[in-house]
Design an enzyme around this catalytic site. Structure first.
Site, PDB file in Angstrom:
ATOM      1  N   GLU A 112       0.859  -1.191   0.000  1.00  0.00           N
ATOM      2  CA  GLU A 112       0.000   0.000   0.000  1.00  0.00           C
ATOM      3  C   GLU A 112       0.891   1.235   0.000  1.00  0.00           C
ATOM      4  OE1 GLU A 112      -3.588   0.806   2.742  1.00  0.00           O
ATOM      5  OE2 GLU A 112      -2.080   2.258   3.409  1.00  0.00           O
ATOM      6  N   LYS A 118     -21.619  -6.892   3.334  1.00  0.00           N
ATOM      7  CA  LYS A 118     -20.698  -6.236   2.394  1.00  0.00           C
ATOM      8  C   LYS A 118     -20.182  -7.242   1.371  1.00  0.00           C
ATOM      9  CE  LYS A 118     -16.716  -4.220   4.076  1.00  0.00           C
ATOM     10  NZ  LYS A 118     -16.008  -3.056   4.668  1.00  0.00           N
ATOM     11  N   TYR A 147     -11.828  -5.948   9.653  1.00  0.00           N
ATOM     12  CA  TYR A 147     -11.206  -5.548  10.923  1.00  0.00           C
ATOM     13  C   TYR A 147     -11.134  -6.738  11.878  1.00  0.00           C
ATOM     14  CZ  TYR A 147     -12.320  -1.227   8.634  1.00  0.00           C
ATOM     15  OH  TYR A 147     -12.383  -0.224   7.694  1.00  0.00           O
ATOM     16  N   ARG A 190     -16.336   3.017   2.784  1.00  0.00           N
ATOM     17  CA  ARG A 190     -17.144   4.156   3.220  1.00  0.00           C
ATOM     18  C   ARG A 190     -16.211   5.307   3.563  1.00  0.00           C
ATOM     19  NH1 ARG A 190     -19.363   4.498   9.199  1.00  0.00           N
ATOM     20  NH2 ARG A 190     -17.138   4.984   9.396  1.00  0.00           N
ATOM     21  N   ASP A 204     -13.605   7.171   6.736  1.00  0.00           N
ATOM     22  CA  ASP A 204     -13.840   7.697   8.086  1.00  0.00           C
ATOM     23  C   ASP A 204     -14.784   8.887   8.037  1.00  0.00           C
ATOM     24  OD1 ASP A 204     -12.434   5.953   9.709  1.00  0.00           O
ATOM     25  OD2 ASP A 204     -10.531   6.935   9.272  1.00  0.00           O
TER      26      ASP A 204
HETATM   27  P1  FAD Z   1     -18.135   0.007   6.293  1.00  0.00           P
HETATM   28  O1  FAD Z   1     -17.861  -1.351   5.755  1.00  0.00           O
HETATM   29  O2  FAD Z   1     -19.267   0.764   5.698  1.00  0.00           O
HETATM   30  O3  FAD Z   1     -18.315  -0.128   7.869  1.00  0.00           O
HETATM   31  C1  FAD Z   1     -18.277   1.008   8.740  1.00  0.00           C
HETATM   32  C2  FAD Z   1     -19.026   0.688  10.028  1.00  0.00           C
HETATM   33  O4  FAD Z   1     -20.423   0.639   9.759  1.00  0.00           O
HETATM   34  C3  FAD Z   1     -18.676  -0.667  10.652  1.00  0.00           C
HETATM   35  O5  FAD Z   1     -18.735  -0.541  12.044  1.00  0.00           O
HETATM   36  C4  FAD Z   1     -19.774  -1.575  10.144  1.00  0.00           C
HETATM   37  O6  FAD Z   1     -20.012  -2.695  11.000  1.00  0.00           O
HETATM   38  C5  FAD Z   1     -20.973  -0.625  10.160  1.00  0.00           C
HETATM   39  N1  FAD Z   1     -22.012  -0.940   9.179  1.00  0.00           N
HETATM   40  C6  FAD Z   1     -21.844  -1.377   7.907  1.00  0.00           C
HETATM   41  N2  FAD Z   1     -23.039  -1.515   7.283  1.00  0.00           N
HETATM   42  C7  FAD Z   1     -23.994  -1.131   8.187  1.00  0.00           C
HETATM   43  C8  FAD Z   1     -25.426  -1.028   8.143  1.00  0.00           C
HETATM   44  N3  FAD Z   1     -26.114  -1.357   7.050  1.00  0.00           N
HETATM   45  N4  FAD Z   1     -26.072  -0.582   9.258  1.00  0.00           N
HETATM   46  C9  FAD Z   1     -25.367  -0.247  10.394  1.00  0.00           C
HETATM   47  N5  FAD Z   1     -24.009  -0.332  10.486  1.00  0.00           N
HETATM   48  C10 FAD Z   1     -23.343  -0.762   9.400  1.00  0.00           C
HETATM   49  N6  FAD Z   1      -9.805   5.200   4.828  1.00  0.00           N
HETATM   50  C11 FAD Z   1      -9.608   6.218   3.958  1.00  0.00           C
HETATM   51  O7  FAD Z   1     -10.152   7.306   4.172  1.00  0.00           O
HETATM   52  N7  FAD Z   1      -8.834   6.065   2.831  1.00  0.00           N
HETATM   53  C12 FAD Z   1      -8.255   4.880   2.530  1.00  0.00           C
HETATM   54  O8  FAD Z   1      -7.575   4.767   1.497  1.00  0.00           O
HETATM   55  C13 FAD Z   1      -8.432   3.772   3.419  1.00  0.00           C
HETATM   56  N8  FAD Z   1      -7.914   2.554   3.145  1.00  0.00           N
HETATM   57  C14 FAD Z   1      -8.163   1.508   3.983  1.00  0.00           C
HETATM   58  C15 FAD Z   1      -7.660   0.224   3.675  1.00  0.00           C
HETATM   59  C16 FAD Z   1      -7.891  -0.850   4.511  1.00  0.00           C
HETATM   60  C17 FAD Z   1      -7.343  -2.218   4.139  1.00  0.00           C
HETATM   61  C18 FAD Z   1      -8.643  -0.680   5.711  1.00  0.00           C
HETATM   62  C19 FAD Z   1      -8.886  -1.843   6.626  1.00  0.00           C
HETATM   63  C20 FAD Z   1      -9.163   0.569   6.027  1.00  0.00           C
HETATM   64  C21 FAD Z   1      -8.934   1.672   5.179  1.00  0.00           C
HETATM   65  N9  FAD Z   1      -9.449   2.939   5.464  1.00  0.00           N
HETATM   66  C22 FAD Z   1      -9.234   3.983   4.578  1.00  0.00           C
HETATM   67  C23 FAD Z   1     -10.164   3.190   6.717  1.00  0.00           C
HETATM   68  C24 FAD Z   1     -11.684   3.075   6.547  1.00  0.00           C
HETATM   69  O9  FAD Z   1     -12.121   4.053   5.633  1.00  0.00           O
HETATM   70  C25 FAD Z   1     -12.331   3.292   7.906  1.00  0.00           C
HETATM   71  O10 FAD Z   1     -12.061   2.223   8.771  1.00  0.00           O
HETATM   72  C26 FAD Z   1     -13.821   3.597   7.883  1.00  0.00           C
HETATM   73  O11 FAD Z   1     -14.212   4.049   9.185  1.00  0.00           O
HETATM   74  C27 FAD Z   1     -14.713   2.417   7.528  1.00  0.00           C
HETATM   75  O12 FAD Z   1     -14.713   2.156   6.173  1.00  0.00           O
HETATM   76  P2  FAD Z   1     -15.351   0.775   5.652  1.00  0.00           P
HETATM   77  O13 FAD Z   1     -15.354   0.810   4.186  1.00  0.00           O
HETATM   78  O14 FAD Z   1     -14.700  -0.377   6.323  1.00  0.00           O
HETATM   79  O15 FAD Z   1     -16.856   0.963   6.206  1.00  0.00           O
END
Ligand code: FAD
Length: 287
Positions: free
Chosen positions: A12, A160, A140, A103, A105
């Site tokens: 990465e 997802k 996670y 999604r 942060d």
């Molecule tokens: P989601 O999968 O949407 O989950 C977010 C939260 O919502 C979780 O607690 C989940 O359980 C909950 N949730 C999901 N669906 C629902 C629903 N229908 N109803 C209620 N709750 C729900 N961030 C950046 O900004 N840029 C990056 O390039 C980046 N790269 C990353 C790469 C990796 C490998 C990882 C692990 C993380 C990365 N992140 C990045 C961080 C990430 O954006 C954050 O952790 C963010 O808070 C969650 O994104 P997500 O896509 O996992 O969210």
């Protein structure tokens, strides 16, 4: 169940935002290229609305100039449907057909768009465009910080993956037992896509201090002992930190992990050291 034949090694990087950073990243990528990674992923930022000039530009350089498969991160919490459509079209025209759908942060000061509340809605939308993207998602091992509990975390992760995730990459972790328990929980929930382990070797005092201050990941005693002993001895800290990461990776590989994704922080040296030590355990990208 989809399984890779032998474990992949990937990296990465993030788009630099200074002139020095731009020069450095090119040198870093030249070095990473020699390691023949399976792919290099490029992060995006949720609080900057310029993914075309940052993530996509760097991913294009990796994909089209260096001929290494690039994965563009796309976080959609602050994007509209039209913006995402435009980015997908752009990725397609750059011949980048893999993305990490997020999604992102939540930044309380910035008003959110309502189009993509969670990563799963983005993944579903990408599928509906019929543009033939391989879609990866984040996961996670020690649950997402916003998840109220494990059951909820795994429930929405399953949602997802069912929305069309081909593969998952984990958040960094330092305790392999947490990873294997997570894998068991995924299997019980019928989440069967490959799960790539995200590993960040900690080799400097600055990195270790930042990690200890910010991470919610469990830091095993063995890890903390390295920092305690070598905090003020940079060369030994680097040697021991690297050995910890190598030990962690070998344990993951011998217990069947599908791939290792190294968080490089835009430096190639640690990746090169790891490749020199245990490179033969990975498949190489022959492109
Ligand atoms: P989601 O999968 O949407 O989950 C977010 C939260 O919502 C979780 O607690 C989940 O359980 C909950 N949730 C999901 N669906 C629902 C629903 N229908 N109803 C209620 N709750 C729900 N961030 C950046 O900004 N840029 C990056 O390039 C980046 N790269 C990353 C790469 C990796 C490998 C990882 C692990 C993380 C990365 N992140 C990045 C961080 C990430 O954006 C954050 O952790 C963010 O808070 C969650 O994104 P997500 O896509 O996992 O969210």
């Amino acid at each position: 169940m989809v399984k890779t034949k032998s474990p992949s090694l990937s990296f990465e990087v993030f788009p630099p935002n200074t002139q020095t950073g731009i020069v450095n990243i090119k040198a870093t990528l030249d070095q990473l290229q020699t390691l023949k990674p399976s792919f290099i992923s490029v992060t995006c930022s949720n609080n900057k609305n310029n993914i075309e000039e940052t993530t996509l530009r760097l991913a294009s350089y990796i994909n089209n100039n260096l001929n290494i498969p690039a994965i563009a991160h796309l976080s959609a919490a602050y994007l509209s449907t039209q913006q995402v459509k435009k980015i997908l079209t752009e990725l397609n025209s750059l011949h980048i057909h893999q993305l990490l759908a997020l999604r992102g942060d939540i930044i309380p000061e910035i008003p959110r768009k309502k189009d993509f509340e969670y990563a799963s809605s983005l993944i579903k939308f990408i599928h509906e465009q019929n543009l033939d993207f391989k879609i990866l998602g984040a996961c996670y091992p020690e649950i997402h910080p916003e998840s109220p509990n494990l059951v909820s975390d795994i429930h929405y992760l399953k949602q997802k993956v069912d929305a069309g995730c081909d593969q998952l990459i984990t958040q960094l972790f330092f305790d392999n037992d947490k990873f294997f328990t997570f894998k068991e929980n995924c299997a019980l929930a019928d989440i069967n896509v490959p799960i790539i382990a995200g590993i960040m070797p900690i080799t400097t005092r600055k990195q270790a201090l930042r990690l200890i201050k910010t991470t919610s990941a469990h830091l095993p005693q063995k890890f903390l002992a390295i920092f305690d002993k070598y905090e003020h001895d940079p060369a030994s800290l680097r040697t021991a930190g690297l050995a910890y990461a190598v030990d962690q990776i070998v344990d993951l590989l011998t217990r069947g992990v599908e791939g290792i994704h190294l968080y490089t922080m835009n430096h190639a040296k640690t990746a090169i050291d790891i490749q020199n030590t245990i490179g033969s355990l990975f498949k190489t990208n022959q492109q």
